[in-house]
Design a protein around this motif. Structure first.
Motif, PDB file in Angstrom:
ATOM      1  N   GLN A  68      19.730  -1.110 -14.469  1.00 28.07           N
ATOM      2  CA  GLN A  68      18.288  -0.911 -14.923  1.00 28.07           C
ATOM      3  C   GLN A  68      18.079   0.137 -15.642  1.00 28.07           C
ATOM      4  O   GLN A  68      17.204   0.190 -16.851  1.00 28.07           O
TER       5      GLN A  68
ATOM      6  N   LYS B  77      15.994   1.951  -1.912  1.00 25.77           N
ATOM      7  CA  LYS B  77      16.691   3.434  -2.349  1.00 25.77           C
ATOM      8  C   LYS B  77      16.370   3.221  -3.844  1.00 25.77           C
ATOM      9  O   LYS B  77      16.082   4.294  -4.671  1.00 25.77           O
ATOM     10  N   GLU B  78      17.045   2.086  -4.408  1.00 23.27           N
ATOM     11  CA  GLU B  78      16.882   2.029  -5.880  1.00 23.27           C
ATOM     12  C   GLU B  78      15.479   2.030  -6.668  1.00 23.27           C
ATOM     13  O   GLU B  78      15.115   2.615  -7.775  1.00 23.27           O
ATOM     14  N   ILE B  79      14.410   1.447  -5.740  1.00 21.33           N
ATOM     15  CA  ILE B  79      12.925   1.609  -6.268  1.00 21.33           C
ATOM     16  C   ILE B  79      12.497   2.846  -6.077  1.00 21.33           C
ATOM     17  O   ILE B  79      11.707   3.373  -7.108  1.00 21.33           O
TER      18      ILE B  79
ATOM     19  N   SER C 127      26.215  -0.282 -10.865  1.00 23.51           N
ATOM     20  CA  SER C 127      25.402  -0.638  -9.690  1.00 23.51           C
ATOM     21  C   SER C 127      23.949  -1.299 -10.288  1.00 23.51           C
ATOM     22  O   SER C 127      23.760  -0.930 -11.892  1.00 23.51           O
ATOM     23  N   VAL C 128      23.442  -1.781  -9.565  1.00 27.41           N
ATOM     24  CA  VAL C 128      22.137  -2.492 -10.027  1.00 27.41           C
ATOM     25  C   VAL C 128      21.198  -1.386 -10.637  1.00 27.41           C
ATOM     26  O   VAL C 128      20.474  -1.854 -11.621  1.00 27.41           O
ATOM     27  N   ALA C 129      21.149  -0.421  -9.921  1.00 32.94           N
ATOM     28  CA  ALA C 129      20.092   0.675 -10.192  1.00 32.94           C
ATOM     29  C   ALA C 129      20.552   1.387 -11.784  1.00 32.94           C
ATOM     30  O   ALA C 129      19.570   1.796 -12.678  1.00 32.94           O
TER      31      ALA C 129
ATOM     32  N   LEU D   1      16.016  -4.689  -6.874  1.00 34.15           N
ATOM     33  CA  LEU D   1      16.151  -3.516  -6.111  1.00 34.15           C
ATOM     34  C   LEU D   1      16.148  -3.390  -4.952  1.00 34.15           C
ATOM     35  O   LEU D   1      15.103  -3.900  -4.417  1.00 34.15           O
TER      36      LEU D   1
ATOM     37  N   ASN E 131      14.120   5.279  -6.812  1.00 29.21           N
ATOM     38  CA  ASN E 131      14.860   6.097  -7.924  1.00 29.21           C
ATOM     39  C   ASN E 131      13.966   5.621  -9.277  1.00 29.21           C
ATOM     40  O   ASN E 131      13.930   6.391 -10.073  1.00 29.21           O
ATOM     41  N   LEU E 132      13.636   4.242  -9.410  1.00 29.38           N
ATOM     42  CA  LEU E 132      12.960   3.678 -10.470  1.00 29.38           C
ATOM     43  C   LEU E 132      11.637   4.693 -10.655  1.00 29.38           C
ATOM     44  O   LEU E 132      11.340   4.859 -11.838  1.00 29.38           O
TER      45      LEU E 132
ATOM     46  N   THR F 283      11.154  -4.056 -10.167  1.00 29.90           N
ATOM     47  CA  THR F 283      11.866  -4.004  -8.933  1.00 29.90           C
ATOM     48  C   THR F 283      12.421  -5.090  -8.192  1.00 29.90           C
ATOM     49  O   THR F 283      13.052  -5.211  -6.987  1.00 29.90           O
TER      50      THR F 283
END
Length: 500
Positions: free
Chosen positions: A153, A180-182, A148-150, A177, A184-185, A174
């Protein structure tokens, strides 16, 4: 060293850098403490990239001093910067798709044992240690193309940590992203800060600064405008520091001389995406469409453009129903779409500005079997000049342009085709506030020149500043139509979330 967020990891004192004809940095000072995220913001050309490239050893400073953990240093090159504990996580993923996660983390730095073989056991142990440190779970044997993109990263951050970096530079982290991924980052960034790692955070998304950064430094035209604690400053103040004025003042006066109805959509329906959509747009009008993610906004406009076929309804232009079954049909009807993902959907990456802009008019440029290159270049130069696209020449690769100038290139290909109806999907996504101001002026100029404009945006202030009317969508339907001058962000949001 015990963790202490007042421990100075990096200090730049009166750094200057000049390129031929350009003062890129003019006596700029900056510092970074252990355990903090320090944002660096400014327009394209403000000096952010130059400052970062001096820190990472890509550029050499002309004057000034650099201190790492209190010791004065002269950073010779990028390898020396890595030895000093400095690493960059770039905006674009720099991963090899067919290699797995483990191989990407240690790419170019494979440890070998006494007999010369790669010591995969120790590499796996080190990689697992880093992933556990980040409180994440990734199958390191999976090829990157399947992640996945996340996860990609996290691999980029892991690669930086594998260098035992204490100073981590996150460049637009970001940009690729989702929400949701942001989240998590940001969780990972907090872990890094708690371990005493200092983070230089570069982002055009100014609202992100407040939940994750302790301080913010603003650059403008190569000069330091100021450094502040984020808890003692607000977004409007940061924008004024960046621009030298408020963003609100960047919205030009709207066109008041609207013409006749140009585009009309009647009972448009696409099962699973949107239903019973009705609206019209006049000559010179800017119509806004907004709603939450999943409301059906992008699906609606891509159907009008022919990328997605609708099931029921009709689209009329000047009162005549159009049979738009493909983007080629839409282009024939002088409709242009500037998509939200300009890099992947609006541009041909790896190609020149000229090739990207002229693609919509190549047929008209053909003489027998060949394209008239002189006419092509003349037309492209004219529109590039009209839009003030900053480039060395029209033969420059679009990959190397700033986000704002890439957006202008996407627009240029529709202007050169003389499109009368222009659809902008999230036109200021991923560009800095200075470039936003230019986009606002471009949209207004198009309106003043009697183009018919549709703007899709989740930036409510932007819609109020640019448009004449706003359609609010929720769950695939238009729930209300608002006159821009008589509404507010709160009212728009109330309808968007279903509070009607």
């Amino acid at each position: 060293m015990s963790y202490n967020n007042t421990y100075r990891l990096l200090e730049l004192v009166n750094i200057s850098k000049t390129f031929p004809g350009v003062q890129a940095l003019d006596s700029v000072s900056f510092d970074l403490n252990a355990g903090e995220a320090h944002a660096v913001v400014g327009e394209n050309g403000a000096g952010k990239s130059t400052m970062i490239k001096i820190v990472t050893g890509e550029y050499k400073k002309d004057s000034g001093d650099i201190f790492i953990s209190g010791e004065q240093v002269s950073i010779r090159d990028t390898h020396h910067a890595q030895e000093l504990g400095i690493a960059v996580v770039p905006q674009e993923f720099q991963l090899v798709p067919h290699l797995n996660g483990l191989e990407n983390i240690f790419l170019g730095r494979l440890v070998r044992n006494k007999v010369g073989s790669v010591d995969w056991r120790s590499l796996k142990a080190r990689a697992r240690e880093i992933i556990r440190f980040l409180e994440w779970e990734i199958n390191l044997s999976t090829p990157v193309r399947k992640l996945s993109v996340a996860e990609m990263q996290i691999l980029q951050i892991s690669r930086a940590l594998a260098l035992d970096s204490r100073i981590l530079i996150l460049d637009e982290p970001t940009a690729m992203l989702g929400e949701k991924e942001i989240e998590n980052l940001f969780r990972v960034i907090r872990i890094l800060k708690n371990k005493g790692i200092g983070i230089i955070y570069i982002s055009h998304r100014l609202a992100e600064i407040f939940p994750i950064c302790e301080r913010v430094t603003v650059l403008r035209d190569g000069k330091l405008i100021g450094t502040n604690f984020v808890e003692k400053i607000d977004l409007d103040t940061i924008i004024r520091m960046i621009l030298g004025t408020s963003l609100e003042a960047s919205y030009p006066a709207k066109n008041k001389k609207l013409g006749s109805k140009i585009l009309e959509v009647k009972n448009l329906t696409k099962k699973g995406s949107f239903s019973n959509i009705n609206f019209e747009v006049r000559e010179g009008e800017v119509l806004g469409i907004t709603g939450l993610i999943g409301a059906g906004k992008t699906e609606l406009v891509t159907s009008i453009f022919g990328e997605m076929l609708f099931d029921e309804g009709e689209v009329t232009i000047h009162g005549t129903e159009m049979k738009i079954k493909s983007p080629a049909d839409a282009i024939k009807e002088n409709i242009g779409l500037i998509p939200d993902d300009r890099r992947n959907l609006g541009l041909i990456l790896g190609k020149k500005i000229r090739e990207n802009v002229s693609i919509t008019i190549l047929r008209s440029l053909k003489s027998l079997l060949f394209v008239n290159k002189k006419r092509e270049k003349d037309k492209v130069r004219r529109v590039v000049s009209d839009l003030s696209i900053k480039c060395r020449s029209i033969e420059e690769n679009v990959d190397y342009l700033s986000g704002g100038n890439q957006q202008k290139v996407v627009l240029a290909k529709w202007l050169i085709a003389n499109s009368d109806i222009l659809i902008f999907d999230e036109p200021t996504k991923g560009i800095d506030v200075g470039a936003k101001r230019q986009v606002y002026q471009l949209i207004n100029d198009l309106s003043q020149n009697n183009k018919t404009i549709i703007v899709i945006s989740m930036e409510l202030e932007e819609l109020i500043g640019l448009t004449h009317r706003i359609l609010v969508m929720a769950k695939g339907e238009i729930v209300t139509e608002l006159v821009t001058d008589k509404t507010s962000e709160n009212e728009i949001m109330k309808y968007a979330v279903g509070g009607f």
